[in-house]
Design a protein around this motif. Sequence first.
Motif, PDB file in Angstrom:
ATOM      1  N   VAL A  82       0.829  -1.201   0.000  1.00 20.38           N
ATOM      2  CA  VAL A  82       0.000   0.000   0.000  1.00 20.38           C
ATOM      3  C   VAL A  82       0.863   1.250   0.000  1.00 20.38           C
ATOM      4  CG1 VAL A  82      -1.628   1.367   1.367  1.00 20.38           C
ATOM      5  CG2 VAL A  82      -2.004  -1.088   1.067  1.00 20.38           C
ATOM      6  N   ASN A 116      -1.756  -7.999  -1.863  1.00 19.68           N
ATOM      7  CA  ASN A 116      -2.826  -8.378  -0.949  1.00 19.68           C
ATOM      8  C   ASN A 116      -4.065  -7.556  -1.291  1.00 19.68           C
ATOM      9  OD1 ASN A 116      -2.718  -5.820   0.418  1.00 19.68           O
ATOM     10  ND2 ASN A 116      -0.935  -6.547   1.563  1.00 19.68           N
ATOM     11  N   GLU A 118      -5.852  -5.323   0.203  1.00 23.53           N
ATOM     12  CA  GLU A 118      -5.791  -3.894   0.510  1.00 23.53           C
ATOM     13  C   GLU A 118      -4.967  -3.149  -0.531  1.00 23.53           C
ATOM     14  OE1 GLU A 118      -4.564  -0.861   4.183  1.00 23.53           O
ATOM     15  OE2 GLU A 118      -4.190  -3.023   4.362  1.00 23.53           O
ATOM     16  N   THR A 122      -5.990  -0.161  -3.279  1.00 22.48           N
ATOM     17  CA  THR A 122      -5.241   1.090  -3.350  1.00 22.48           C
ATOM     18  C   THR A 122      -4.738   1.338  -4.768  1.00 22.48           C
ATOM     19  OG1 THR A 122      -4.545   0.772  -1.057  1.00 22.48           O
ATOM     20  CG2 THR A 122      -3.339   2.398  -2.337  1.00 22.48           C
TER      21      THR A 122
END
Length: 267
Positions: A82, A116, A118, A122
């Motif tokens: 991220v 992943n 997340e 993003t």
Amino acid sequence: MKKVLTIAGSDCSGGAGIQADLKTFSAHGVYGMSVITAVTAQNTQGVFAVEDISRDVIAKQIEAIFDDIEVDGLKIGMVSQVQTIEVIAEKLRHYSPETVVLDPVMVSKSGYHLLNPEAEATLIKDLLPLAMIVTPNIPEAEVMTNMSINTLKQMEDSAKAIYQMGAKNVFLKGGHLENEATDILYDGQEFSYYSSPRIATKNTHGTGCTLSSAITANLALGYTLHQAVVRAKEYITIAIEHSLSIGKGVGPTHHFYTLYKKAGLIK
């Protein structure tokens, strides 16, 4: 000479990632530069470890390039964290390069998940709107859209969904379909189709990296998006046709076949 930058991960075996990008840039006669986001331990049999570069060092690499050298084209590949995605987006908004090609590298051919959930979200939120074109393959498009893709019609629906996420142009690669390999380009209004015969080889390591880099190089050279895609497809087809049986698994493509042939190094 046009200057082209890749922001991606390193492949120590030389077939994908930064190494494939730089070889592709060189084959197209543009000057290649790189910002390394991660170091991977991989070869023709798989990815075995990933160590991410810190946010600060990634930022410094980007600043070092843009503060000194004009960037005529930019390709983004493996960005697995991220914070990596966020700092790249921050720097791109600051420097505002015109030609950005996003290759959403999410899963390796051996099945290693490089992002992943997340980080996937993003990437879609922060990087997709900054790109001139995004180049997912079918597994990546399925992750991005949560749709199953088994037909050309489903490819079209998926491309429309990705466009709605903020992509300016979507180039969805159809190599994972069982029949003839048909890629589609969607600009928000119409589809263009690019078909090529399936080549009987297992040596396709780094094809996605290579194709997106070829598109970037051709855009930097002044070709239209359609022309850049056509030329990149021609380049990757030759590279796969003359791929190299290196290693015990999925070997790399031949990035310099045409150049070597012209130089008389191969018959």
